[in-house]
Scaffold this active site. Structure first.
Site, PDB file in Angstrom:
ATOM      1  N   SER A  36       0.816  -1.217   0.000  1.00 41.30           N
ATOM      2  CA  SER A  36       0.000   0.000   0.000  1.00 41.30           C
ATOM      3  C   SER A  36       0.848   1.264   0.000  1.00 41.30           C
ATOM      4  CB  SER A  36      -0.888   0.022   1.242  1.00 41.30           C
ATOM      5  OG  SER A  36      -1.599  -1.176   1.359  1.00 41.30           O
TER       6      SER A  36
ATOM      7  N   GLU B 129      -3.694 -18.424   0.077  1.00 42.28           N
ATOM      8  CA  GLU B 129      -4.220 -18.881   1.352  1.00 42.28           C
ATOM      9  C   GLU B 129      -5.677 -18.457   1.425  1.00 42.28           C
ATOM     10  OE1 GLU B 129      -4.418 -20.660   3.992  1.00 42.28           O
ATOM     11  OE2 GLU B 129      -3.425 -19.503   5.557  1.00 42.28           O
TER      12      GLU B 129
ATOM     13  N   SER C 209       2.938  -3.013   8.120  1.00 46.06           N
ATOM     14  CA  SER C 209       2.920  -3.560   9.486  1.00 46.06           C
ATOM     15  C   SER C 209       4.284  -4.104   9.853  1.00 46.06           C
ATOM     16  CB  SER C 209       1.920  -4.710   9.591  1.00 46.06           C
ATOM     17  OG  SER C 209       0.654  -4.292   9.170  1.00 46.06           O
TER      18      SER C 209
HETATM   19  C1  LIG Z   1      -4.029  -2.556  10.586  1.00 40.27           C
HETATM   20  C2  LIG Z   1      -3.650  -2.495   9.140  1.00 40.27           C
HETATM   21  C3  LIG Z   1      -2.573  -3.255   8.691  1.00 40.27           C
HETATM   22  C4  LIG Z   1      -2.170  -3.171   7.370  1.00 40.27           C
HETATM   23  N1  LIG Z   1      -1.050  -3.864   6.968  1.00 40.27           N
HETATM   24  C5  LIG Z   1      -0.567  -3.678   5.713  1.00 40.27           C
HETATM   25  C6  LIG Z   1       0.680  -4.248   5.327  1.00 40.27           C
HETATM   26  O1  LIG Z   1       1.361  -4.903   6.117  1.00 40.27           O
HETATM   27  N2  LIG Z   1       1.136  -4.008   4.073  1.00 40.27           N
HETATM   28  C7  LIG Z   1       0.425  -3.287   3.165  1.00 40.27           C
HETATM   29  O2  LIG Z   1       0.881  -3.137   2.030  1.00 40.27           O
HETATM   30  N3  LIG Z   1      -0.779  -2.718   3.495  1.00 40.27           N
HETATM   31  C8  LIG Z   1      -1.274  -2.895   4.760  1.00 40.27           C
HETATM   32  N4  LIG Z   1      -2.467  -2.288   5.128  1.00 40.27           N
HETATM   33  C9  LIG Z   1      -3.143  -1.431   4.163  1.00 40.27           C
HETATM   34  C10 LIG Z   1      -4.525  -1.920   3.745  1.00 40.27           C
HETATM   35  O3  LIG Z   1      -4.451  -2.979   2.890  1.00 40.27           O
HETATM   36  C11 LIG Z   1      -5.272  -0.694   3.187  1.00 40.27           C
HETATM   37  O4  LIG Z   1      -5.573   0.130   4.282  1.00 40.27           O
HETATM   38  C12 LIG Z   1      -6.538  -1.075   2.485  1.00 40.27           C
HETATM   39  O5  LIG Z   1      -6.253  -1.685   1.280  1.00 40.27           O
HETATM   40  C13 LIG Z   1      -7.445   0.138   2.251  1.00 40.27           C
HETATM   41  O6  LIG Z   1      -6.766   1.181   1.636  1.00 40.27           O
HETATM   42  P1  LIG Z   1      -6.824   2.657   2.228  1.00 40.27           P
HETATM   43  O7  LIG Z   1      -6.487   2.586   3.645  1.00 40.27           O
HETATM   44  O8  LIG Z   1      -6.005   3.526   1.359  1.00 40.27           O
HETATM   45  O9  LIG Z   1      -8.345   3.073   2.119  1.00 40.27           O
HETATM   46  P2  LIG Z   1      -9.090   3.640   0.831  1.00 40.27           P
HETATM   47  O10 LIG Z   1      -8.810   2.791  -0.326  1.00 40.27           O
HETATM   48  O11 LIG Z   1      -8.835   5.087   0.715  1.00 40.27           O
HETATM   49  O12 LIG Z   1     -10.609   3.389   1.242  1.00 40.27           O
HETATM   50  C14 LIG Z   1     -11.358   4.291   2.039  1.00 40.27           C
HETATM   51  C15 LIG Z   1     -12.794   3.833   2.017  1.00 40.27           C
HETATM   52  O13 LIG Z   1     -13.284   3.875   0.692  1.00 40.27           O
HETATM   53  C16 LIG Z   1     -13.843   2.625   0.346  1.00 40.27           C
HETATM   54  N5  LIG Z   1     -13.670   2.381  -1.083  1.00 40.27           N
HETATM   55  C17 LIG Z   1     -12.543   2.557  -1.817  1.00 40.27           C
HETATM   56  N6  LIG Z   1     -12.777   2.210  -3.084  1.00 40.27           N
HETATM   57  C18 LIG Z   1     -14.056   1.810  -3.155  1.00 40.27           C
HETATM   58  C19 LIG Z   1     -14.888   1.321  -4.214  1.00 40.27           C
HETATM   59  N7  LIG Z   1     -14.439   1.178  -5.455  1.00 40.27           N
HETATM   60  N8  LIG Z   1     -16.177   0.995  -3.913  1.00 40.27           N
HETATM   61  C20 LIG Z   1     -16.654   1.138  -2.658  1.00 40.27           C
HETATM   62  N9  LIG Z   1     -15.907   1.593  -1.627  1.00 40.27           N
HETATM   63  C21 LIG Z   1     -14.631   1.932  -1.889  1.00 40.27           C
HETATM   64  C22 LIG Z   1     -13.117   1.629   1.200  1.00 40.27           C
HETATM   65  O14 LIG Z   1     -13.883   0.452   1.373  1.00 40.27           O
HETATM   66  C23 LIG Z   1     -12.962   2.400   2.486  1.00 40.27           C
HETATM   67  O15 LIG Z   1     -14.136   2.291   3.234  1.00 40.27           O
HETATM   68  C24 LIG Z   1      -2.876  -2.358   6.458  1.00 40.27           C
HETATM   69  C25 LIG Z   1      -3.962  -1.604   6.905  1.00 40.27           C
HETATM   70  C26 LIG Z   1      -4.345  -1.653   8.236  1.00 40.27           C
HETATM   71  C27 LIG Z   1      -5.489  -0.808   8.668  1.00 40.27           C
END
Ligand SMILES: Cc1cc2nc3c(=O)[nH]c(=O)nc-3n(C[C@H](O)[C@H](O)[C@H](O)COP(=O)(O)OP(=O)(O)OC[C@H]3O[C@@H](n4cnc5c(N)ncnc54)[C@H](O)[C@@H]3O)c2cc1C
Lengths: 373, 399
Positions: free
Chosen positions: B130, B245, B162
């Site tokens: 991410s 997985e 993480s």
């Molecule tokens: C505790 C934690 C651990 C993590 N660990 C890792 C890690 O180790 N490595 C890594 O690479 N990433 C990690 N992540 C990142 C995680 O995968 C992302 O937070 C996740 O993919 C969401 O992206 P974002 O936070 O940018 O939210 P956004 O993509 O900005 O989303 C914000 C909101 O918009 C909604 N949304 C976005 N697009 C759409 C759509 N097309 N239709 C409907 N709703 C939509 C989402 O559902 C969400 O509610 C971690 C995240 C957390 C919170």
């Protein structure tokens, strides 16, 4: 019926909103929490200077004796900005009790001091196994000179560590009669285990061993004490509901802003219908919570049964709404929602405290049902 | 059809139980009982050293790389027992994600260099996918890797990585070609987190911990050998890894153990003179969650036993993920409800380990509110529930 603010109420809300925006920012909150929620008496004096601690104090004691809706309007503003000062515990809860004890000079002195910002009071309401608001876990033994000797403990006294005086409901050992005492927190035999809650609010487990209170410290006795404390607990609940409504309104605004600005897939995420619908549901929940605040206020002076049922019904609606709004608020923020750097996580934690502090949803469900049906 | 486990698995279960009971160090078990998530990396490493000696640290891997050759159901039993007895879960990053990508697509050099150290649990690994502007829309990521002689120069920023602060290595998605369609220019790189130009900044979290990190990559030199598979195929590998997985993201073992803890709390805590577990509204909620958890477990078993359904397999995996994540939140809710006001007390991460338990504040109370808070992320990480629902609609029904 008229649900619009009077001119004076509008002034109160406007000045509170300005004051909060100036003094209670998210950065300020984060600094405050980093410093272990240390109390700052200058900040507290500023709150007192706004006159907010006088709202529940009788006029003859230097107060404003305002209708309780004004307190709720204020609490709503405090909720919006997550003001962390002990306004509710001292200015609302304790003041509501002391204001009804006009015969007691000690109560009067305490009230005047609360109104001026010189005194903060926290209450030892109940143990963990009770949710009724007040369950008298402290026992008091009177000696030949009329001094009271206290023993027992009360866990999680909210705002205890920053209080000067404790309001202690107790049971007289011999007569079994309820009592209400004012106890100096720095006095001998008062022991505090301090900590903070998940939202940073200071709290303490407080234990009495060898604590003596002079006769004047006993400000009320008899069955009326129960009634007094029940009324005050319901006023505190309404103040919590008002704070919760403020929290909900803030969460709606900041979540709406967030999804308008955050872009994914080449567009604002607010374009996605799934998120629009979630936001709409959050709005519905906030709107009905506001209705319950007004409904609860309308029953505040009714019979104990009616009042209790109305306020518990309001607590039920607010419990669900706080859960939905703060949790979905986090969800719509994505990863940013679970950081300390974004306000939504702070609202969520305050929401969790408000949902448990004055009785869980199950407790209010029972009370609503038993009073109503 | 046959709805019973092999009897052979019963004796295997006993064997695992005995092993964990006699080998799991008490301090690690206690820490897991409190926190349930992201245990100290040292503890995890210690436990995985123990498992590795027994030959049980990477059961799912092919036997030539140290796998056990167990059937999927046998692995289920193994993981189920380990979790029930509070053993730390092997960090899924190295074991379930990068490991399989390396043995499936990687060069002999990568296999020889990294698989043994992953198997022995020697280091913590982080996953750098991410970015600040690329969460749900991961394919839009912008970190670049440009060839310069025998190395890549990597520039960009990752977020939510993480454990990056304690990780020795990371597996990253980077752009090696910015001219083609987004998915096509992505490559899969292993980066040494100690390399010059890698800066890690922990993020303050909702629960007071700071396991999540930002990772800044500033002209980081990465040897070409650290490219996994082919250039431009990173997206395919990432999808393989996420699909690999299928049942892990249901958090079935975590959910089972935490529900057991919710029960323990509810049996020990009292309200109005009776155990919380005896209070009717709580009982009903508990029963509802337990029934849903049973459903999840059986959905997982169907998947593991290889049921053939008419549904797209990824859509089924997404359904397990959505339900598993929701259950995590419902279960931590139950724990908080059972604790009542006690659950409101904050314990800082550094206070947890040596927290002095008392009658008022028993051991089972420690860490529960923190876990409940960070579990809000269960419906966000690894693809949000909104994204999973869209996937289900598209892959299962073509809408
Ligand atoms: C505790 C934690 C651990 C993590 N660990 C890792 C890690 O180790 N490595 C890594 O690479 N990433 C990690 N992540 C990142 C995680 O995968 C992302 O937070 C996740 O993919 C969401 O992206 P974002 O936070 O940018 O939210 P956004 O993509 O900005 O989303 C914000 C909101 O918009 C909604 N949304 C976005 N697009 C759409 C759509 N097309 N239709 C409907 N709703 C939509 C989402 O559902 C969400 O509610 C971690 C995240 C957390 C919170």
């Amino acid at each position: 019926m008229d649900f619009n603010l009077s001119e004076e109420q509008q002034l109160l809300v406007d000045s509170a909103t300005r004051f909060m925006a100036d003094h209670y920012t998210l950065e300020g909150r984060r600094r405050h929490l980093e410093q272990g929620s240390a109390f700052n008496s200058e900040r507290w004096q500023r709150i007192a200077d706004m006159g907010w601690l006088m709202l529940n104090v009788p006029e003859e004691l230097g107060g404003l004796e305002s209708p309780f809706v004004d307190t709720c309007l204020l609490m709503r503003c405090l909720g919006k900005t997550l003001c962390w000062e002990p306004v509710l515990t001292s200015g609302v809860w304790a003041a509501s009790i002391l204001a009804r004890l006009s015969d007691s000079p000690a109560a009067g002195d305490a009230l005047t001091a609360i109104a001026g910002g010189e005194l903060r009071v926290a209450g030892l309401w109940s143990g963990f196994d009770s949710e009724t608001g007040v369950d008298f876990p402290i026992s008091a033994n009177v000696d030949g000179r009329g001094n009271w000797h206290l023993s027992g403990q009360v866990p999680m006294v909210v705002d205890g560590p920053t209080a000067d005086t404790l309001l202690v409901p107790a049971v007289a050992e011999e007569s079994g009669e309820p009592l209400l005492l004012l106890v100096d927190i720095d006095g001998k035999g008062v022991m505090l285990d301090r900590y903070v809650l998940i939202d940073g609010t200071p709290a303490a487990d407080i234990r009495f061993a060898g604590c003596t209170v002079p006769p004047a410290g006993c400000i009320a006795t008899g069955e009326d004490v129960r009634t007094l404390l029940d009324v005050a607990a319901d006023r505190a609940r309404l103040a919590c509901i008002a704070e919760a409504v403020g929290i909900m309104e803030a969460c709606l605004d900041l979540t709406a802003d967030y999804i308008k600005n955050r872009r994914q897939f080449g567009q604002p995420i607010g374009n996605f219908q799934a998120l629009q619908h979630t936001l709409a549901d959050m709005f519905i929940a906030a709107h009905e919570s506001t209705s319950m605040l007004f409904y609860g206020l309308s029953k505040l002076e009714s019979s104990a049964g009616e009042r209790g049922a109305a306020i518990s019904a309001a607590m039920l609606v607010v419990d669900r709404a706080l859960k939905e709004i703060t949790e979905q608020g986090i969800q719509l923020h994505g990863g940013y929602g679970v950081t300390d750097e974004y306000a939504i996580s702070h609202y969520h934690k305050r929401g969790l405290v408000l949902r448990q502090w004055l009785g869980s949803a199950d407790f209010h469900c029972d009370r609503f049902m038993s009073e109503r049906h | 059809m046959n709805f019973t486990f092999d009897t052979e698995l019963d004796s295997f279960r006993e064997q695992v139980r005995d092993f964990v009971r006699s080998h799991l160090p008490e301090h690690i078990g206690r820490r897991m009982r409190q926190k349930s998530f992201a245990p100290d990396d040292l503890h995890t490493a210690e436990w995985h050293g123990i498992l590795a000696k027994k030959g049980w640290s990477v059961p799912a891997w092919p036997e030539e790389y140290g796998g056990t050759g167990w059937s999927a159901l046998k692995q289920f039993v193994f993981n189920d027992e380990c979790a029930a007895l509070d053993a730390p879960v092997f960090p899924w990053g190295p074991r379930d994600m990068v490991g399989p990508v390396i043995y499936t697509f990687g060069s002999d050099y990568l296999k020889e260099t990294y698989l043994p150290m992953i198997r022995e649990g020697r280091y913590y690994w982080c996953q750098g996918f991410s970015e600040p502007g690329s969460g749900s829309d991961l394919a839009s990521l912008r970190t670049t890797a440009v060839r310069d002689g025998d190395r890549y120069r990597v520039n960009g920023q990752k977020i939510w990585t993480s454990g990056a602060a304690v990780a020795r290595y990371g597996f990253f998605l980077v752009k090696t070609d910015t001219r083609c369609k987004p998915q096509q220019g992505i490559s899969f790189l292993i980066i040494d987190m100690k390399a010059p130009g890698v800066t890690v900044r922990p993020i303050a979290q909702i629960d007071g911990d700071d396991h999540l990190c930002e990772v800044f990559l500033d002209d980081v030199e990465v040897p070409l050998e650290n490219l996994v598979g082919e250039e431009g195929k990173g997206w395919t590998y990432a999808k393989y890894l996420l699909d690999h997985e299928r049942t892990g993201s249901s958090y079935i073992f975590w959910n089972k153990r935490e529900l057991a803890k919710a029960r323990e709390i509810a049996e020990s805590e009292h309200r109005c003179g009776q155990p919380v577990m005896a209070m009717e509204p709580f009982r009903r909620r508990f029963a509802g969650v337990e029934a849903e958890l049973t459903a999840l477990e059986w959905s997982v078993l169907r998947e593991l036993a290889g049921e053939k359904t008419r549904w797209n397999a990824t859509a089924v995996a997404s359904s397990l993920k959505v339900r598993g994540a929701q259950l995590q939140q419902k279960i931590t809710d139950l724990q908080m409800e059972a604790l009542g006001r006690k659950g409101l007390r904050y314990i800082a991460p550094e206070e947890m380990v040596d927290f002095p338990a008392t009658a008022l504040w028993p051991d089972y109370f420690v860490g529960k509110s923190s876990v409940a808070l960070i579990t809000r992320a269960a419906t966000i990480y690894g693809g949000t529930v909104q994204i999973q629902r869209s996937l289900i609609a598209r892959l299962a029904f073509g809408v």
